[in-house]
Design an enzyme around this catalytic site. Structure first.
Site, mmCIF file in Angstrom:
data_model
loop_
_atom_site.group_PDB
_atom_site.id
_atom_site.type_symbol
_atom_site.label_atom_id
_atom_site.label_comp_id
_atom_site.label_asym_id
_atom_site.label_seq_id
_atom_site.Cartn_x
_atom_site.Cartn_y
_atom_site.Cartn_z
ATOM 1 N N SER A 139 44.545 44.125 40.469
ATOM 2 C CA SER A 139 43.116 44.107 40.780
ATOM 3 C C SER A 139 42.780 42.762 41.409
ATOM 4 C CB SER A 139 42.294 44.288 39.499
ATOM 5 O OG SER A 139 40.926 44.061 39.735
ATOM 6 N N TYR A 152 39.598 41.707 30.637
ATOM 7 C CA TYR A 152 40.198 42.542 31.676
ATOM 8 C C TYR A 152 40.883 41.685 32.743
ATOM 9 C CZ TYR A 152 40.537 45.863 35.550
ATOM 10 O OH TYR A 152 41.003 46.633 36.585
#
Length: 259
Positions: A139, A152
């Protein structure tokens, strides 16, 4: 350019979103997607849409025994996995002080350790064959941390660190290692990460579709790419961040912290 026709491609987190769309594209290109996720019902529905060129496996990447059992079965059937797409993962967007320790541990166990478990399962047969590809869905959060995503973002930083190190270790082995770094993608990921819908609404204009990301993943497989940032402008922003971190944070804080 490497063709996917006849290739055995294992995809974790394949029951919806990016994983499901990637599986559909692989099947269209003549590959055999191995659909892996915890939700057997959703896997069966996806397999019905794809047709005969796929297999389903109930897999929990946070369980070492589940990973060992599933990949042992795959190797008995196919000999080896040609491509592993480590896509399983989840996030919760909550301020650091309000995030329970258990959530930090679960995110790391699925997003990072799940990837480690699956990669360890497929690597020995790839080594023996002298070929293979490992595609890790990381990501842009693995390059730029933002408010409410400490847990995260930490998992995705770990994924990128592992990916880059593994690429160096496997140089010359015939095995390629690829990182895909998408920004926000319009998937069920946000049902858990952002239950209020605030963040999703704020970045709707910027969101990628699962089809866009899946196409980029498949192209990266075919071309043996080391890394892909999506969208490209966000990848450029990540490069600026690493060159001028404090300046970048000062000018981008309002745009990045929309959670």
């Amino acid at each position: 350019m490497a063709k996917l026709e006849g290739k055995i491609v294992a995809i974790t987190g394949a029951s919806s979103g990016i994983g499901a769309k990637t599986a559909e594209l692989i099947a269209r290109r003549g590959g055999t997607p191995l659909l892996m996720a915890r939700n057997r019902e959703k896997l069966s529905e996806l397999a019905g849409r794809i047709g005969g060129r796929c297999e389903t496996y109930e897999l929990d990447v946070s369980s070492a025994s589940s990973v060992e059992r599933v990949f042992d079965l795959v190797h008995k059937r196919h000999g080896k996995v040609d491509v592993l797409v480590n896509n399983a993962g989840f996030g919760k967007f909550v301020m650091f002080e309000d995030t329970p320790l258990d959530d930090f541990e679960k995110m790391m166990d699925v997003n990072y350790m799940g990837l480690v478990r699956c990669t360890k399962a497929v690597l020995p047969p790839m080594r023996s064959a002298g070929s293979g590809q490992i595609v890790n869905i990381a990501s842009l959060a693995g390059k730029i941390g933002t408010a409410k995503s400490a847990g995260y973002a930490a998992t995705k930083h770990a994924v990128l660190g592992l990916t880059n190190s593994l690429r160096q270790e496997l140089a010359g082995s015939g095995i390629t290692v690829t990182a895909i770094n998408p920004g926000p993608v319009d998937t069920p990921f946000f049902d858990l990460a952002d239950p209020s819908g605030t963040y999703a609404a704020n970045v709707k204009w910027f969101m990628l579709t699962p089809d866009q990301v899946a196409m980029s993943i498949v192209r990266a497989m075919e071309r043996g790419r080391a890394e892909v940032d999506l969208p490209a402008v966000a990848g450029f922003g990540a490069k600026l961040f690493h060159l001028f971190p404090r300046t970048f944070e000062r000018f981008s804080r309002r745009f990045l912290n929309l959670k």
